[in-house]
Design a protein around this motif. Structure first.
Motif, short mmCIF file in Angstrom:
data_model
loop_
_atom_site.label_atom_id
_atom_site.label_comp_id
_atom_site.label_asym_id
_atom_site.label_seq_id
_atom_site.Cartn_x
_atom_site.Cartn_y
_atom_site.Cartn_z
N LEU A 207 0.83 -1.20 0.00
CA LEU A 207 0.00 0.00 0.00
C LEU A 207 0.87 1.25 0.00
CD1 LEU A 207 -2.69 1.52 0.29
CD2 LEU A 207 -2.52 1.16 2.76
N PHE A 208 1.86 1.29 0.87
CA PHE A 208 2.71 2.47 0.96
C PHE A 208 3.48 2.70 -0.35
CE2 PHE A 208 6.85 4.39 1.86
CZ PHE A 208 6.45 5.58 2.45
N VAL A 209 4.08 1.66 -0.87
CA VAL A 209 4.89 1.80 -2.09
C VAL A 209 4.01 2.19 -3.28
CG1 VAL A 209 6.42 0.61 -3.70
CG2 VAL A 209 6.63 0.19 -1.26
N SER A 210 2.85 1.55 -3.41
CA SER A 210 1.99 1.85 -4.56
C SER A 210 1.44 3.27 -4.48
CB SER A 210 0.85 0.84 -4.63
OG SER A 210 0.02 0.91 -3.49
N MET A 214 2.46 5.99 -7.19
CA MET A 214 1.37 6.54 -7.98
C MET A 214 1.33 8.06 -7.90
SD MET A 214 -1.36 5.58 -9.88
CE MET A 214 -1.88 3.95 -9.32
N ILE A 215 1.50 8.60 -6.71
CA ILE A 215 1.49 10.06 -6.56
C ILE A 215 2.62 10.69 -7.37
CG2 ILE A 215 1.87 11.93 -4.90
CD1 ILE A 215 0.37 10.27 -2.83
N GLY A 216 3.81 10.09 -7.29
CA GLY A 216 4.93 10.62 -8.05
C GLY A 216 4.71 10.55 -9.54
N VAL A 264 -6.86 17.13 -7.13
CA VAL A 264 -8.09 16.34 -6.97
C VAL A 264 -7.89 14.93 -7.52
CG1 VAL A 264 -10.49 16.13 -7.69
CG2 VAL A 264 -9.61 18.34 -6.93
N VAL A 265 -7.25 14.83 -8.68
CA VAL A 265 -7.00 13.51 -9.27
C VAL A 265 -6.11 12.67 -8.34
CG1 VAL A 265 -5.86 12.31 -11.18
CG2 VAL A 265 -7.31 14.29 -11.64
N VAL A 266 -5.05 13.28 -7.81
CA VAL A 266 -4.16 12.56 -6.90
C VAL A 266 -4.91 12.10 -5.66
CG1 VAL A 266 -2.17 12.83 -5.37
CG2 VAL A 266 -2.06 13.70 -7.70
N ALA A 267 -5.77 12.96 -5.11
CA ALA A 267 -6.52 12.61 -3.90
C ALA A 267 -7.49 11.46 -4.18
CB ALA A 267 -7.28 13.83 -3.40
N ILE A 268 -8.17 11.48 -5.31
CA ILE A 268 -9.13 10.42 -5.63
C ILE A 268 -8.42 9.09 -5.85
CG2 ILE A 268 -10.77 9.62 -7.38
CD1 ILE A 268 -11.60 12.52 -7.79
N VAL A 269 -7.34 9.11 -6.61
CA VAL A 269 -6.60 7.87 -6.88
C VAL A 269 -6.02 7.30 -5.59
CG1 VAL A 269 -4.61 6.89 -8.07
CG2 VAL A 269 -6.11 8.48 -9.27
N THR A 270 -5.50 8.17 -4.73
CA THR A 270 -4.95 7.71 -3.44
C THR A 270 -6.03 7.08 -2.59
OG1 THR A 270 -3.27 9.45 -3.50
CG2 THR A 270 -3.73 8.44 -1.38
N ALA A 271 -7.21 7.69 -2.54
CA ALA A 271 -8.32 7.13 -1.75
C ALA A 271 -8.73 5.76 -2.28
CB ALA A 271 -9.50 8.09 -1.78
N LEU A 272 -8.75 5.61 -3.60
CA LEU A 272 -9.11 4.32 -4.19
C LEU A 272 -8.07 3.25 -3.85
CD1 LEU A 272 -10.35 5.45 -7.72
CD2 LEU A 272 -11.74 4.66 -5.79
N ALA A 276 -8.64 -0.23 -1.83
CA ALA A 276 -8.37 -1.52 -2.45
C ALA A 276 -7.32 -2.34 -1.71
CB ALA A 276 -7.93 -1.31 -3.91
N LEU A 277 -6.33 -1.66 -1.10
CA LEU A 277 -5.20 -2.38 -0.53
C LEU A 277 -5.15 -2.36 1.00
CD1 LEU A 277 -2.36 -1.19 -2.95
CD2 LEU A 277 -3.52 -3.40 -2.92
N ARG A 278 -6.15 -1.76 1.63
CA ARG A 278 -6.12 -1.73 3.08
C ARG A 278 -6.27 -3.15 3.64
NH1 ARG A 278 -12.03 1.06 4.21
NH2 ARG A 278 -13.29 -0.61 3.33
#
Length: 281
Positions: A207-210, A214-216, A264-272, A276-278
């Motif tokens: 989760l942390f690595v992805s 992804m943010i980068g 906003v895109v970064v926040a949405i993708v991070t939340a998803l 998914a990986l929690r």
């Protein structure tokens, strides 16, 4: 009292610029308005609606999505494979391999870009030379719209997988070896142990690595800016690069709105990804 200097610096150099850019995003601020910042016109959400109908920005969104959807899985796969090899498969010179794999991460992007431009050169690049040895005519990597983005993905994955490798390696070393021994006694193969023991216990690490990768990659800027300048035919223009260009053109209000859309895109993708990986209960 001890926290006051940091709080002041944070307010001046972080909170205030964020609020200022948010205000700017709902105005028609341009370069000519810098001397008279209070004379700008309030335009509401016009900049945001303009962005959603801007074909050039939408092309940058598609390019960024391509870079992320291919680059992130490739980077994570390389990072995990290297971590597994260092954790179990490679015993001699392990420290040297760790240093070698991690070196591209701390190397200047400009230096990396120059080296890869030589590697990807159509006429005398090492990659096309090696392909020629096996009878394959290498493409014009950075000059062909169909191959420019794959070339950047290849370079970015090579440059960034070292960070994930180090984190995965720490996660692998935290997996109790007794679980592998018990599963081995029960007849589980190496793949079964990896799939049913290692991967589930690596979920927090994954989760942390992805998320960080992804943010980068959603904000990738240096690769196209240094190597292709967004070309050829805008095939490598990213959202960040397009936003940077709008600032360069003096369209500060529009560029600020693009920055918030990226946020906003970064926040949405991070939340998803968290969803998914929690860890499951």
């Amino acid at each position: 009292m001890l926290a006051l200097p940091f709080c002041l610096l944070f307010l001046v150099f972080t909170v205030w610029p964020v609020l200022q850019s948010l205000f700017m995003s709902i105005t028609d601020t341009r370069a000519k308005d810098l001397r008279t910042p209070f004379s700008v016109d309030f335009v509401g959400l016009d900049n945001y609606t303009r962005a959603l109908s801007d074909e050039n920005f939408l092309r940058a969104v598609r390019n960024t999505a391509y870079f992320v959807l291919v680059g992130v899985p490739l980077t994570l796969t390389l990072a995990l494979a290297a971590a597994v090899a260092l954790d179990r498969g490679i015993s001699r010179f392990r420290s040297a391999f760790r240093l070698g794999f991690y070196t591209p991460v701390v190397t200047s992007i400009v230096a990396v870009a120059v080296v890869w431009q030589f590697l990807l050169n159509r006429e005398f690049g090492l990659i096309n030379t090696v392909l020629g040895w096996v009878g394959i005519s290498g493409p014009n990597w950075l000059g062909d719209p169909d191959w420019a983005m794959p070339a950047l993905i290849m370079m970015a994955s090579w440059r960034n997988f070292g960070t994930g490798m180090i984190i995965f390696l720490a996660g692998l070393q935290a997996v109790p070896w007794a679980l592998h021994e018990a599963a081995s006694i029960d007849g589980a193969s190496a793949w079964q142990r990896f799939r049913h023991i290692t991967l589930p216990m690596l979920r927090p690490t994954m989760l942390f690595v992805s998320v960080t990768t992804m943010i980068g990659y959603l904000q990738f800027f240096e690769e196209p800016f240094v190597m292709t300048n967004g070309g050829p035919l805008d095939s490598t223009v990213s959202m960040s690069l397009y936003t940077y260009r709008q600032f360069g053109f003096g369209n500060y209000g529009y560029a600020a709105s693009l920055s918030y859309l990226i946020f906003v895109v970064v926040a949405i993708v991070t939340a998803l990804q968290f969803r998914a990986l929690r860890e499951k209960e």
